[in-house]
Design a protein around this motif. Structure first.
Motif, PDB file in Angstrom:
ATOM      1  N   ARG A  43       0.823  -1.202   0.000  1.00  0.00           N
ATOM      2  CA  ARG A  43       0.000   0.000   0.000  1.00  0.00           C
ATOM      3  C   ARG A  43       0.865   1.262   0.000  1.00  0.00           C
ATOM      4  NH1 ARG A  43      -1.600   3.283   3.672  1.00  0.00           N
ATOM      5  NH2 ARG A  43      -0.754   2.117   5.401  1.00  0.00           N
ATOM      6  N   LYS A  44       0.483   2.220  -0.842  1.00  0.00           N
ATOM      7  CA  LYS A  44       1.157   3.519  -0.873  1.00  0.00           C
ATOM      8  C   LYS A  44       0.688   4.366   0.316  1.00  0.00           C
ATOM      9  CE  LYS A  44       3.131   2.951  -4.977  1.00  0.00           C
ATOM     10  NZ  LYS A  44       4.556   2.928  -5.193  1.00  0.00           N
ATOM     11  N   VAL A  45       1.471   5.364   0.653  1.00  0.00           N
ATOM     12  CA  VAL A  45       1.137   6.300   1.731  1.00  0.00           C
ATOM     13  C   VAL A  45       0.107   7.288   1.196  1.00  0.00           C
ATOM     14  CG1 VAL A  45       2.059   8.082   3.274  1.00  0.00           C
ATOM     15  CG2 VAL A  45       3.449   6.067   2.706  1.00  0.00           C
ATOM     16  N   THR A  46      -0.850   7.663   2.045  1.00  0.00           N
ATOM     17  CA  THR A  46      -1.830   8.680   1.669  1.00  0.00           C
ATOM     18  C   THR A  46      -1.612   9.938   2.501  1.00  0.00           C
ATOM     19  OG1 THR A  46      -3.502   7.999   3.287  1.00  0.00           O
ATOM     20  CG2 THR A  46      -3.549   6.903   1.119  1.00  0.00           C
ATOM     21  N   VAL A  47      -2.059  11.057   1.983  1.00  0.00           N
ATOM     22  CA  VAL A  47      -1.933  12.334   2.695  1.00  0.00           C
ATOM     23  C   VAL A  47      -2.625  12.264   4.045  1.00  0.00           C
ATOM     24  CG1 VAL A  47      -2.600  14.780   2.625  1.00  0.00           C
ATOM     25  CG2 VAL A  47      -1.651  13.686   0.593  1.00  0.00           C
ATOM     26  N   ASP A  48      -3.779  11.595   4.101  1.00  0.00           N
ATOM     27  CA  ASP A  48      -4.572  11.542   5.329  1.00  0.00           C
ATOM     28  C   ASP A  48      -3.855  10.865   6.491  1.00  0.00           C
ATOM     29  OD1 ASP A  48      -6.578  12.801   3.938  1.00  0.00           O
ATOM     30  OD2 ASP A  48      -7.703  10.953   3.545  1.00  0.00           O
TER      31      ASP A  48
END
Length: 195
Positions: A2-7
């Motif tokens: 999974r990629k990192v999200t801003v949230d």
């Protein structure tokens, strides 16, 4: 993976309160994910947690406060998160003085094309540096490279079953590092993570 999200990047104030605990946890994780390849190369294998921490630290150091600036950092750093069937590392050429830099960086031109996993059955997975054109010149290499290793499903099965090494086949830097059980477990987990 999974990629990192801003949230999921914490607000700076909240992060400051938990930073010591987060830092200890990441340092322990990176220790399991660090491979020393000979006297001058260290490789740190990245995952979602290590990349999230790098983004958060960048936000802290540079006092990034706008959503647009944070989104840009997330986009840039997400290149380090490995894809499915892939390992991703930051490779550091660690030289401590100017004389060593002047000696080794010209000698190690092309090092980004010479790093391989060697599996128990003798098969190899060569690293690829997607940014090599930008970071390497004909006469000198960069002290940091970003490598991706793409494993076929059959190679993952071999990695699960037996020992593996990381080697440099560069003519000026021929080194090998046998993976520890902890390192191998980390990499198998990364390669098995389809989330």
């Amino acid at each position: 993976m999974r990629k990192v999200t801003v949230d999921e990047i914490p607000e700076l104030r909240a992060y400051e309160m938990s930073r010591d605990d987060v830092r200890r946890s990441i340092i322990a994780a990176k220790a399991r994910r660090r491979v020393q390849l000979g006297p001058h190369i260290t490789m740190v294998f990245e995952n979602t947690d290590t990349v999230r921490w790098q983004i958060t630290e960048m936000m802290r150091v540079e006092r990034i406060a706008t959503d647009a600036a944070l989104a840009h950092e997330v986009e840039v750093y997400n290149d380090l998160v490995p894809g499915i069937g892939e390992l991703s590392c930051t490779m550091f050429i660690e030289l401590t003085d100017d004389a060593a830099l002047l000696e080794w960086l010209p000698k190690l031109v092309g090092i980004h094309d010479a790093i391989e996993f060697v599996l128990a059955d003798g098969s190899r997975v060569r690293g690829v540096d997607p940014k090599a054109q930008r970071l390497t010149r004909e006469e000198v290499t960069s002290s940091v490279h970003y490598l991706k290793f793409q494993f076929r499903p059959s190679q993952l099965a071999v990695l699960r079953a037996g020992p593996a090494s990381i080697v440099s086949i560069h003519p000026n830097y021929q080194e090998a590092a046998l993976l520890t059980d902890a390192q191998q477990a980390e990499f198998i987990s990364d390669l098995s993570d389809d989330a």
